[in-house]
Enzyme design. Structure first.
Site, mmCIF file in Angstrom:
data_model
loop_
_atom_site.group_PDB
_atom_site.id
_atom_site.type_symbol
_atom_site.label_atom_id
_atom_site.label_comp_id
_atom_site.label_asym_id
_atom_site.label_seq_id
_atom_site.Cartn_x
_atom_site.Cartn_y
_atom_site.Cartn_z
ATOM 1 N N VAL A 31 0.831 -1.205 0.000
ATOM 2 C CA VAL A 31 0.000 0.000 0.000
ATOM 3 C C VAL A 31 0.868 1.258 0.000
ATOM 4 O O VAL A 31 0.677 2.170 -0.794
ATOM 5 C CB VAL A 31 -0.979 -0.012 1.198
ATOM 6 C CG1 VAL A 31 -1.729 1.300 1.308
ATOM 7 C CG2 VAL A 31 -1.967 -1.155 1.050
ATOM 8 N N ASP A 50 10.508 4.092 6.108
ATOM 9 C CA ASP A 50 10.283 2.760 6.681
ATOM 10 C C ASP A 50 11.380 2.501 7.705
ATOM 11 O O ASP A 50 12.520 2.933 7.501
ATOM 12 C CB ASP A 50 10.362 1.709 5.561
ATOM 13 C CG ASP A 50 9.628 0.441 5.916
ATOM 14 O OD1 ASP A 50 8.663 0.089 5.214
ATOM 15 O OD2 ASP A 50 10.000 -0.207 6.915
ATOM 16 N N LYS A 55 15.220 -2.294 3.265
ATOM 17 C CA LYS A 55 14.209 -1.979 2.242
ATOM 18 C C LYS A 55 14.520 -0.627 1.605
ATOM 19 O O LYS A 55 14.456 -0.454 0.384
ATOM 20 C CB LYS A 55 12.825 -1.884 2.899
ATOM 21 C CG LYS A 55 11.926 -3.044 2.603
ATOM 22 C CD LYS A 55 10.528 -2.695 3.104
ATOM 23 C CE LYS A 55 9.617 -3.872 3.062
ATOM 24 N NZ LYS A 55 8.302 -3.560 3.620
ATOM 25 N N LEU A 170 -6.886 -1.086 -3.458
ATOM 26 C CA LEU A 170 -6.075 -1.669 -4.524
ATOM 27 C C LEU A 170 -5.877 -3.164 -4.315
ATOM 28 O O LEU A 170 -5.874 -3.664 -3.196
ATOM 29 C CB LEU A 170 -4.742 -0.938 -4.663
ATOM 30 C CG LEU A 170 -3.832 -0.748 -3.454
ATOM 31 C CD1 LEU A 170 -3.042 -1.986 -3.183
ATOM 32 C CD2 LEU A 170 -2.917 0.435 -3.726
ATOM 33 N N ARG A 171 -5.734 -3.833 -5.453
ATOM 34 C CA ARG A 171 -5.501 -5.277 -5.421
ATOM 35 C C ARG A 171 -4.051 -5.548 -5.743
ATOM 36 O O ARG A 171 -3.481 -4.895 -6.634
ATOM 37 C CB ARG A 171 -6.353 -5.983 -6.497
ATOM 38 C CG ARG A 171 -7.823 -6.033 -6.213
ATOM 39 C CD ARG A 171 -8.598 -6.352 -7.470
ATOM 40 N NE ARG A 171 -8.349 -5.329 -8.492
ATOM 41 C CZ ARG A 171 -8.779 -5.383 -9.734
ATOM 42 N NH1 ARG A 171 -9.464 -6.424 -10.143
ATOM 43 N NH2 ARG A 171 -8.520 -4.406 -10.583
ATOM 44 N N LYS A 224 -14.519 -0.188 4.125
ATOM 45 C CA LYS A 224 -13.344 -1.005 3.795
ATOM 46 C C LYS A 224 -13.574 -2.481 4.127
ATOM 47 O O LYS A 224 -13.410 -3.363 3.288
ATOM 48 C CB LYS A 224 -12.131 -0.457 4.554
ATOM 49 C CG LYS A 224 -10.903 -1.314 4.499
ATOM 50 C CD LYS A 224 -10.321 -1.354 3.109
ATOM 51 C CE LYS A 224 -9.405 -2.554 2.942
ATOM 52 N NZ LYS A 224 -8.794 -2.619 1.645
ATOM 53 N N GLY A 273 -12.519 -21.252 -7.709
ATOM 54 C CA GLY A 273 -11.130 -21.694 -7.581
ATOM 55 C C GLY A 273 -10.923 -22.460 -6.297
ATOM 56 O O GLY A 273 -11.883 -22.991 -5.719
ATOM 57 N N CYS A 280 -5.416 -9.949 2.717
ATOM 58 C CA CYS A 280 -6.534 -9.042 3.042
ATOM 59 C C CYS A 280 -7.838 -9.759 3.397
ATOM 60 O O CYS A 280 -8.349 -9.584 4.507
ATOM 61 C CB CYS A 280 -6.774 -8.099 1.875
ATOM 62 S SG CYS A 280 -5.285 -7.191 1.439
ATOM 63 N N ARG A 348 1.019 -15.150 1.204
ATOM 64 C CA ARG A 348 0.336 -15.082 2.493
ATOM 65 C C ARG A 348 -1.071 -15.673 2.382
ATOM 66 O O ARG A 348 -1.831 -15.294 1.504
ATOM 67 C CB ARG A 348 0.272 -13.625 2.987
ATOM 68 C CG ARG A 348 1.618 -13.147 3.511
ATOM 69 C CD ARG A 348 1.576 -11.712 3.916
ATOM 70 N NE ARG A 348 1.524 -10.825 2.766
ATOM 71 C CZ ARG A 348 1.395 -9.484 2.857
ATOM 72 N NH1 ARG A 348 1.263 -8.921 4.033
ATOM 73 N NH2 ARG A 348 1.377 -8.752 1.766
HETATM 74 C C1 UGA Z 1 -8.433 -7.422 -2.056
HETATM 75 C C2 UGA Z 1 -9.523 -6.488 -2.633
HETATM 76 O O1 UGA Z 1 -9.925 -6.974 -3.909
HETATM 77 C C3 UGA Z 1 -8.998 -5.057 -2.778
HETATM 78 O O2 UGA Z 1 -10.041 -4.204 -3.236
HETATM 79 C C4 UGA Z 1 -8.514 -4.572 -1.407
HETATM 80 O O3 UGA Z 1 -7.948 -3.289 -1.471
HETATM 81 C C5 UGA Z 1 -7.449 -5.531 -0.894
HETATM 82 O O4 UGA Z 1 -7.996 -6.860 -0.804
HETATM 83 C C6 UGA Z 1 -7.011 -5.065 0.468
HETATM 84 O O5 UGA Z 1 -7.840 -5.064 1.379
HETATM 85 O O6 UGA Z 1 -5.895 -4.555 0.607
HETATM 86 P P1 UGA Z 1 -6.313 -8.667 -3.050
HETATM 87 O O7 UGA Z 1 -6.236 -9.390 -1.737
HETATM 88 O O8 UGA Z 1 -5.069 -8.098 -3.609
HETATM 89 O O9 UGA Z 1 -7.373 -7.456 -2.978
HETATM 90 O O10 UGA Z 1 -6.830 -9.709 -4.125
HETATM 91 P P2 UGA Z 1 -8.153 -10.038 -4.944
HETATM 92 O O11 UGA Z 1 -7.840 -9.870 -6.364
HETATM 93 O O12 UGA Z 1 -9.353 -9.402 -4.437
HETATM 94 O O13 UGA Z 1 -8.223 -11.608 -4.660
HETATM 95 C C7 UGA Z 1 -8.371 -12.125 -3.345
HETATM 96 C C8 UGA Z 1 -8.510 -13.628 -3.394
HETATM 97 O O14 UGA Z 1 -9.748 -14.004 -3.996
HETATM 98 C C9 UGA Z 1 -7.430 -14.332 -4.219
HETATM 99 O O15 UGA Z 1 -7.042 -15.518 -3.578
HETATM 100 C C10 UGA Z 1 -8.114 -14.635 -5.534
HETATM 101 O O16 UGA Z 1 -7.568 -15.709 -6.239
HETATM 102 C C11 UGA Z 1 -9.529 -14.919 -5.051
HETATM 103 N N1 UGA Z 1 -10.555 -14.711 -6.103
HETATM 104 C C12 UGA Z 1 -10.800 -13.460 -6.577
HETATM 105 C C13 UGA Z 1 -11.269 -15.807 -6.559
HETATM 106 O O17 UGA Z 1 -11.063 -16.960 -6.131
HETATM 107 N N2 UGA Z 1 -12.222 -15.592 -7.515
HETATM 108 C C14 UGA Z 1 -12.498 -14.353 -8.022
HETATM 109 O O18 UGA Z 1 -13.401 -14.241 -8.881
HETATM 110 C C15 UGA Z 1 -11.759 -13.259 -7.534
#
Ligand code: UGA
Length: 457
Positions: A31, A50, A55, A170-171, A224, A273, A280, A348
């Site tokens: 982030v 940091d 880092k 953000l993802r 959030k 999946g 997160c 993680r």
């Molecule tokens: C997630 C949220 O999508 C972000 O909006 C948020 O900012 C972030 O957490 C956070 O709180 O910091 P992230 O953990 O990076 O983002 O990943 P995602 O793309 O949302 O995927 C999360 C998990 O769900 C992964 O294991 C992914 O493979 C799984 N997933 C996602 C599925 O199994 N199917 C889907 O259709 C989408």
């Protein structure tokens, strides 16, 4: 003409200067680093700091401590972005502070807010001028006001300061893109000055008409955690429906498209999946469940989503057992993908590692490959056989399990892979492979919720 240009420049200058802010970002994780780099790209002067000196040394040398598409280029090109390992000094330097430290889940299941409280203490002790503090780290409900009180406790000179919550959506894997093109910006603050300041810091987003939602701090905290919980529920929901499709002959792609075309449902987060993971969703869902329990509110739907998620890796392993029609003890399984999702090196709470751990418990021999995540996986699983390529992973295995949806896995020479395996069993836990083509090559491929021609009522 020259005079007119000069006049126009003079007129424009105050606006240009006005939109540039000097910002200190505490924490250079996903982030912090992405926010810092993007804020600098937006014209702000950013100092990322940091406590981790190694880092900062890496960043000063233009190396990235994390893998995130587009980040390296952004950091390297930006002269408005600087780094420091002297956090106290970085706090004193600027009047806008963004806190982006990690708030991981502790072994108790509670969010570990120790880094956040350390940052609050340092800020309180170094309030040499009035400052605005934006908390970007994800926090449990009610935490922002507690952090604010903690800053005040250490603010011995009673310097003015304000706190707002600026949650991040953000993802990982598309973090830069998400920061630059968000669906919305949520600002937890009712102060008009803060609302103006955020709009200036993120001016390019305002200019592109990205909606800015100004809310109470408590609402921003809820937005959030509730957004992540809702998405997790959606994923668990589609995973269960995929398991149902496996029994009825329906194809989950068609079902997801059919329901996702209803704008009330939407077509995102409908890919089944091995379960959701990452740093997160599991943590944030636990946080909201803890909050609710303390408050005496029963969140049955979210609880059910976590239960379904724990179950999903077992579904994938059942598929392997059914395909092999033999106990897994002594079988050699090739694993493609260890990251919790594609385009990240993050393992993680990775569902792929949950599957690996269960396979090891059952006595299977494992050889693995991931394009980015093997170094991180080695920290927890030093004894797996780590391969240099997917092809090496496939050699002499009894089955392959594809657990992370890396694009490169769909581009492999699957004929070569087929020829190097003991038996041509393939579990595609991410549904990214072309079942018909692989079937023609001779694979017995099992997806999630995609029963093929072999299905019979
Ligand atoms: C997630 C949220 O999508 C972000 O909006 C948020 O900012 C972030 O957490 C956070 O709180 O910091 P992230 O953990 O990076 O983002 O990943 P995602 O793309 O949302 O995927 C999360 C998990 O769900 C992964 O294991 C992914 O493979 C799984 N997933 C996602 C599925 O199994 N199917 C889907 O259709 C989408």
């Amino acid at each position: 003409m020259k005079t007119l240009l000069y006049f126009l420049l003079l007129l424009a200058a105050p606006f240009a200067l006005h939109s540039e802010h000097k910002i200190t970002v505490i924490g250079t994780g996903y982030v912090g680093l992405v926010s810092g780099a993007c804020l600098a790209e937006f014209g702000n002067d950013v100092l990322c700091c940091d406590i981790d000196k190694s880092k900062i040394r890496q960043l000063d040398n233009g190396e990235m401590p994390i893998f995130e598409p587009g980040l390296k280029e952004l950091v390297q090109k930006n002269s408005h972005l600087n780094f420091s390992s002297n956090v106290a000094d970085a706090i004193r330097k600027n009047d806008i502070i963004l806190i982006c430290v990690g708030t991981p889940m502790a072994s108790t299941g509670e969010a570990d807010l120790s880094a956040l409280y350390s940052a609050a203490k340092l800020i309180g002790e170094n309030l040499n001028s009035p400052k605005t503090i934006y908390i970007k780290s994800t926090v449990p409900l009610g935490a922002v006001k507690k952090i604010e009180a903690d800053i005040q406790r250490h603010n011995k000179n009673s310097t003015d300061f304000s706190v707002a919550y600026l949650p991040e959506f953000l993802r990982e894997g598309s973090a830069v893109q998400d920061f630059m093109h968000p669906d919305r910006v949520v600002v937890g603050s009712e102060s008009k000055e803060i609302q103006k300041q955020v709009s200036e810091m993120l001016k390019p987003l305002q200019q592109r008409n990205v909606p800015f939602l100004f809310t109470k701090i408590e609402s921003a905290e809820a937005i959030k955690l509730v957004a992540n919980s809702f998405l997790a529920v959606k994923i668990s929901f589609i995973n269960e429906i995929a398991n149902l499709c496996d029994q009825t002959g329906a194809d989950i792609f068609e079902v997801a498209k059919g329901i996702g075309s209803d704008s009330r449902i939407g077509n995102k987060c409908l890919n089944p999946g091995p379960g959701y993971g990452g740093s997160c969703f599991p943590k944030d869902i636990q946080a909201i469940l803890n909050n609710a329990q303390e408050l005496g509110v029963d969140l049955k739907v979210i609880t059910a989503a976590t239960e379904a998620n724990h179950y999903q890796p077992k579904v994938v392993i059942e598929k392997l057992k059914n395909t092999l029609q033999a106990p897994l003890k002594g079988k050699t399984i090739g694993i493609l993908g260890l990251a919790f999702k594609a385009n990240t090196d993050d393992v993680r709470d990775s569902p792929a590692l949950r599957v690996v751990s269960k396979l090891l418990e059952m006595g299977a021999k494992i050889q693995v490959y991931d394009p980015q995540a093997m170094l991180n996986a080695k920290k927890t699983y030093p004894d797996l056989v780590y391969c240099k390529t997917s092809y090496e992973t496939a050699k002499n295995v009894d089955a392959i399990m594809l657990l992370t949806e890396w694009e490169e896995f769909s581009q492999l020479n699957w004929v070569q892979i087929h020829n190097s395996m003991n038996t041509p069993f393939l579990i595609d836990a991410r549904n990214i492979l072309d079942k018909d083509n692989l079937g023609k090559i001779g694979f017995i491929l099992t997806g999630i919720g995609r029963p093929g021609k072999e299905f019979s009522h």
